[in-house]
Scaffold this motif. Structure first.
Motif, mmCIF file in Angstrom:
data_model
loop_
_atom_site.group_PDB
_atom_site.id
_atom_site.type_symbol
_atom_site.label_atom_id
_atom_site.label_comp_id
_atom_site.label_asym_id
_atom_site.label_seq_id
_atom_site.Cartn_x
_atom_site.Cartn_y
_atom_site.Cartn_z
ATOM 1 N N VAL A 1 0.868 -1.178 0.000
ATOM 2 C CA VAL A 1 0.000 0.000 0.000
ATOM 3 C C VAL A 1 0.902 1.223 0.000
ATOM 4 O O VAL A 1 1.798 1.336 0.860
ATOM 5 N N VAL A 2 0.713 2.105 -0.974
ATOM 6 C CA VAL A 2 1.570 3.289 -1.094
ATOM 7 C C VAL A 2 0.715 4.541 -0.915
ATOM 8 O O VAL A 2 -0.348 4.669 -1.524
ATOM 9 N N ILE A 3 1.206 5.460 -0.082
ATOM 10 C CA ILE A 3 0.413 6.612 0.327
ATOM 11 C C ILE A 3 1.249 7.884 0.235
ATOM 12 O O ILE A 3 2.042 8.193 1.134
ATOM 13 N N PRO A 4 1.111 8.668 -0.829
ATOM 14 C CA PRO A 4 1.743 9.991 -0.862
ATOM 15 C C PRO A 4 1.013 10.898 0.132
ATOM 16 O O PRO A 4 -0.227 10.865 0.227
ATOM 17 N N ALA A 5 1.755 11.729 0.856
ATOM 18 C CA ALA A 5 1.113 12.546 1.890
ATOM 19 C C ALA A 5 1.805 13.892 2.028
ATOM 20 O O ALA A 5 3.039 13.957 2.127
ATOM 21 N N PRO B 1 1.803 -6.054 5.406
ATOM 22 C CA PRO B 1 2.724 -5.343 6.298
ATOM 23 C C PRO B 1 3.541 -4.291 5.553
ATOM 24 O O PRO B 1 4.234 -3.491 6.173
ATOM 25 N N ASP B 2 3.460 -4.297 4.230
ATOM 26 C CA ASP B 2 4.258 -3.400 3.394
ATOM 27 C C ASP B 2 3.459 -2.139 3.064
ATOM 28 O O ASP B 2 2.853 -2.020 1.988
ATOM 29 N N VAL B 3 3.425 -1.216 3.997
ATOM 30 C CA VAL B 3 2.730 0.060 3.814
ATOM 31 C C VAL B 3 3.769 1.168 3.793
ATOM 32 O O VAL B 3 4.540 1.328 4.747
ATOM 33 N N VAL B 4 3.813 1.907 2.700
ATOM 34 C CA VAL B 4 4.818 2.954 2.505
ATOM 35 C C VAL B 4 4.133 4.309 2.437
ATOM 36 O O VAL B 4 3.240 4.528 1.605
ATOM 37 N N VAL B 5 4.539 5.207 3.299
ATOM 38 C CA VAL B 5 4.072 6.599 3.263
ATOM 39 C C VAL B 5 5.241 7.473 2.843
ATOM 40 O O VAL B 5 6.332 7.369 3.405
ATOM 41 N N VAL B 6 5.024 8.317 1.852
ATOM 42 C CA VAL B 6 6.033 9.296 1.463
ATOM 43 C C VAL B 6 5.541 10.668 1.883
ATOM 44 O O VAL B 6 4.534 11.166 1.376
#
Length: 218
Positions: free
Chosen positions: A14-18, A37-42
């Motif tokens: 899950v990728v989340i630009p923020a 478990p692979d959640v990426v926030v930028v």
């Protein structure tokens, strides 16, 4: 066309630009963690506590020093994972559940679609209306990571959705909309105050809707 990975081996991120989303990003991260478990926030040059809040919620956080735009943040997130499939989410979602993420994922994981695009229904008049008017601009999507990395100029677009949609058409990809019931976004006018929010919204739509004209320039 993309092909689904072998059953049981598909890795999902899950990728989340923020950008300045300290009030909502933690809940989006927590929902993301229910499917992987692979959640990426930028954190795209955020000046608030977005990065800290996301990290405390359990995300892997990448921090950009300057606000480079959603496209650059999305590209950074894709480089921070080696997953086969990615679910793209905005950081200001409300009402998001595990079931919504499964709705986005399953058509892609099964090979039925190359991309699913989430549209809101029943979450609130403003975001419902915006999604129904321009559903192709939705930031909630699922697809293969390698396909998304091949989108031309992905990291250069402040708002990457038009570039992604154009690549769908150019590659003949199979895609469809998925209705996400009771999901909404915090409107910019609420986050930034009415006038600043309205100005930000106007600029965003100007960038989004002029993509094709800018693309044709030499």
């Amino acid at each position: 066309m993309t092909q689904p990975a072998a059953s049981g081996t598909t890795r999902v991120a899950v990728v989340i630009p923020a950008f300045n989303e300290e009030d909502t990003v933690a809940n989006v991260v927590r929902v993301g963690l229910t499917v992987t478990p692979d959640v990426v926030v930028v954190s795209d040059g955020s000046s608030d506590s977005t990065a800290r809040v996301a990290r405390e919620a359990g995300a892997h956080v990448v921090e950009l020093n300057e606000n480079a735009g959603k496209g650059a943040a999305l590209l950074a997130a894709l480089h921070a994972t080696q997953a086969d499939l990615v679910v793209m989410l905005d950081a200001d979602l409300m009402g998001l559940t595990h079931e919504h993420l499964q709705q986005l994922l399953e058509p892609v994981r099964s090979g039925q679609l190359d991309m699913s695009i989430g549209v809101f229904d029943g979450g609130g008049f403003v975001t419902d209306w915006g999604n129904k008017l321009t559903p192709h601009l939705s930031g909630q999507r699922a697809c293969r990571r390698d396909w998304l990395l091949a989108v031309p100029d992905l990291g250069r677009e402040r708002w990457p959705e038009p570039a992604i949609t154009a690549h769908l058409k150019e590659t003949g990809a199979r895609w469809d909309y998925v209705v996400l019931e009771q999901v909404a976004q915090v409107v910019k006018e609420k986050k930034r105050g009415f006038w600043k929010g309205a100005q930000a919204r106007t600029k965003m739509y100007a960038d989004l809707l002029t993509y094709h004209a800018r693309r044709k320039r030499p």
